[in-house]
Motif scaffolding. Structure first.
Motif, short mmCIF file in Angstrom:
data_model
loop_
_atom_site.label_atom_id
_atom_site.label_comp_id
_atom_site.label_asym_id
_atom_site.label_seq_id
_atom_site.Cartn_x
_atom_site.Cartn_y
_atom_site.Cartn_z
N GLU A 73 0.81 -1.21 0.00
CA GLU A 73 0.00 0.00 0.00
C GLU A 73 0.85 1.27 0.00
N LYS A 74 0.32 2.30 -0.61
CA LYS A 74 1.04 3.56 -0.73
C LYS A 74 1.44 4.11 0.63
N LYS A 75 0.53 4.02 1.61
CA LYS A 75 0.84 4.57 2.93
C LYS A 75 1.99 3.81 3.60
N VAL A 76 2.16 2.53 3.23
CA VAL A 76 3.29 1.76 3.76
C VAL A 76 4.56 2.12 3.01
N LEU A 77 4.45 2.26 1.70
CA LEU A 77 5.61 2.62 0.89
C LEU A 77 6.20 3.96 1.31
N GLU A 78 5.35 4.85 1.80
CA GLU A 78 5.80 6.18 2.20
C GLU A 78 6.26 6.23 3.65
N ASN A 79 6.19 5.08 4.32
CA ASN A 79 6.58 5.01 5.73
C ASN A 79 8.06 4.69 5.84
N PRO A 80 8.80 5.38 6.69
CA PRO A 80 10.24 5.09 6.84
C PRO A 80 10.52 3.75 7.52
N ASP A 81 9.49 3.15 8.12
CA ASP A 81 9.64 1.84 8.77
C ASP A 81 8.62 0.87 8.17
N MET A 82 8.86 0.47 6.94
CA MET A 82 7.90 -0.37 6.23
C MET A 82 7.67 -1.70 6.93
N ILE A 83 8.75 -2.39 7.27
CA ILE A 83 8.61 -3.73 7.84
C ILE A 83 7.94 -3.67 9.20
N LYS A 84 8.34 -2.71 10.03
CA LYS A 84 7.70 -2.58 11.34
C LYS A 84 6.22 -2.28 11.20
N THR A 85 5.87 -1.48 10.21
CA THR A 85 4.45 -1.18 9.96
C THR A 85 3.71 -2.45 9.55
N GLY B 73 4.34 -5.41 10.24
CA GLY B 73 4.28 -6.40 11.31
C GLY B 73 3.54 -5.95 12.54
N SER B 74 2.97 -4.74 12.52
CA SER B 74 2.33 -4.20 13.72
C SER B 74 0.89 -4.66 13.85
N SER B 75 0.42 -4.77 15.06
CA SER B 75 -0.97 -5.19 15.30
C SER B 75 -1.95 -4.15 14.78
N GLU B 76 -1.57 -2.87 14.82
CA GLU B 76 -2.46 -1.81 14.34
C GLU B 76 -2.70 -1.94 12.84
N TYR B 77 -1.67 -2.29 12.10
CA TYR B 77 -1.82 -2.39 10.65
C TYR B 77 -2.51 -3.68 10.22
N CYS B 78 -2.32 -4.74 10.98
CA CYS B 78 -2.77 -6.07 10.56
C CYS B 78 -4.25 -6.30 10.86
N THR B 79 -5.10 -5.54 10.19
CA THR B 79 -6.54 -5.70 10.30
C THR B 79 -6.97 -6.99 9.59
N PRO B 80 -8.19 -7.46 9.82
CA PRO B 80 -8.66 -8.65 9.10
C PRO B 80 -8.55 -8.52 7.59
N LYS B 81 -8.82 -7.33 7.06
CA LYS B 81 -8.71 -7.13 5.61
C LYS B 81 -7.26 -7.30 5.15
N ILE B 82 -6.34 -6.73 5.88
CA ILE B 82 -4.92 -6.85 5.53
C ILE B 82 -4.47 -8.30 5.63
N MET B 83 -4.90 -8.98 6.68
CA MET B 83 -4.47 -10.36 6.89
C MET B 83 -5.05 -11.31 5.85
N SER B 84 -6.12 -10.92 5.18
CA SER B 84 -6.69 -11.79 4.16
C SER B 84 -5.76 -11.97 2.97
N SER B 85 -4.83 -11.03 2.78
CA SER B 85 -3.85 -11.15 1.69
C SER B 85 -2.42 -11.21 2.23
N ARG B 86 -2.27 -11.53 3.50
CA ARG B 86 -0.94 -11.51 4.12
C ARG B 86 0.01 -12.53 3.50
N TYR B 87 -0.49 -13.74 3.20
CA TYR B 87 0.41 -14.74 2.62
C TYR B 87 0.97 -14.25 1.29
N MET B 88 0.13 -13.65 0.47
CA MET B 88 0.59 -13.12 -0.82
C MET B 88 1.67 -12.06 -0.61
#
Length: 345
Positions: free
Chosen positions: A178-190, A192-207
């Motif tokens: 996502e663009k908001k992640v690409l623009e984040n200076p801490d992409m990996i931490k974002t 992997g965070s519980s705040e970012y990992c909503t059910p919608k995000i986790m539905s495509s997490r394996y991909m």
């Protein structure tokens, strides 16, 4: 290249080429996730080629021992396999595995990084990371970094070209960061965070984790000096009937069962791609350096990876990965500085 759904179906209904064979006498092979599915089938193939050492790297002692004692030898006649325990959901376990190999492993010719986790809800590891991100995209590179010196030393001592095979997937074609992640200076931490990992995000997490596998292979290869006798590649085994879908629940179980029965390869068929990445083109292995392999041939990765935005993301992800893993084990930075270029080729 952008894989379409019809293209995916055509590939799934294409007969797989026979497994590649080689004489592995005197060589050492490690397969992660070797007690079941693709990993076990690849292990069986390697066992028929008579390696000096064949190490099954498994999370479960009991399941690994069962594969070793009652299945592998019965299927192949190979009796020298070894069970080593490693839990990629635990950084300390990964470090202990690498330490054991440094003490007892000797040469290392083939490392197949097959272990993967597919989940649909956020769960944190003891190290504080989303579980599939840690297993697929942090611990896998951590072990690759820590074993890199052994592979390069093997190349120098035995005049051979070791291979690191990272199991990716064609599903990396169907996800973007996502663009908001690409623009984040801490992409990996974002990511992997519980705040970012909503059910919608986790539905495509394996991909997403498979996309990050592709980025890692390309970034590592880009920093490996061309003179270094080591081949790193990413392999797509295709959709296979394996235990990877064991997290499915409720109606998902029926849907997954139907899909797998209609279009999926067997685990043995998919494992042929892992072996291909490890053994193909023995006379010109450089053909596979940094490449993405599917259907026993080199294929182009998805358009996002090749775009200027994707290249920028790849380099940022690399820098963040090294920084994160250095906090886990300071040897990572020392290895990167000693064996890799500071800037990509």
């Amino acid at each position: 290249m952008q894989l379409t759904f019809p293209g995916f179906l055509r590939r799934q209904f294409t007969k797989q080429a026979p497994v590649v064979n080689a004489d592995l006498t005197s060589k050492t092979v490690i397969v992660l996730g070797a007690n079941t599915g693709l990993g076990f089938e690849a292990t069986k193939h390697f066992a028929t080629m008579n390696p000096e050492r064949l190490i099954l790297a498994c999370r479960s002692q009991s399941r690994g021992q069962n594969a070793l004692d009652t299945e592998l030898e019965a299927a192949t006649g190979y009796s020298k396999a070894e069970l080593w325990i490693v839990d990629l959901g635990d950084f300390e376990s990964v470090k202990q595995f690498a330490d054991k190999f440094e003490r007892d492993g000797g040469r290392l010719d083939i490392l197949v990084a097959n272990a993967a986790l597919s989940v649909r809800k956020y769960e944190a590891t003891k190290d504080g990371w989303e579980s599939s991100l840690q297993v697929n995209d942090l611990s896998t590179p951590l072990l690759a970094f820590l074993l890199l010196p052994a592979m390069i030393k093997t190349a120098e001592q035995y005049s051979t070209i070791p291979r690191l095979v990272v199991v990716a997937s064609e599903v990396h074609h169907w996800v973007k960061i996502e663009k908001k992640v690409l623009e984040n200076p801490d992409m990996i931490k974002t990511l992997g965070s519980s705040e970012y990992c909503t059910p919608k995000i986790m539905s495509s997490r394996y991909m997403l984790t498979k996309l990050l596998n592709v980025f890692f292979v390309r970034a590592l290869n880009a920093r490996l000096p061309p003179s270094t006798p080591l081949v790193i590649d990413a392999v797509n085994p295709g959709l296979c009937r394996s235990e990877l879908m064991r997290e499915a629940k409720g109606i998902q179980v029926l849907l997954v069962w139907v899909i797998l029965r209609i279009v999926a390869f067997s685990a043995e068929e998919g494992s042929r791609q892992l072996v291909w990445g490890a053994l193909a083109h023995p006379d010109k292995p450089e053909k596979l350096r940094g490449e993405y392999i599917s259907g026993s041939q080199v294929e182009e990765v998805n358009d996002f990876v090749l775009s200027p935005q994707g290249i920028k993301a790849q380099n940022q992800l690399w820098d963040e990965l090294v920084e994160i893993l250095d906090t886990v084990d300071p040897r990572v930075t020392a290895i990167v500085n000693k064996y890799l270029s500071s800037t990509p080729a």
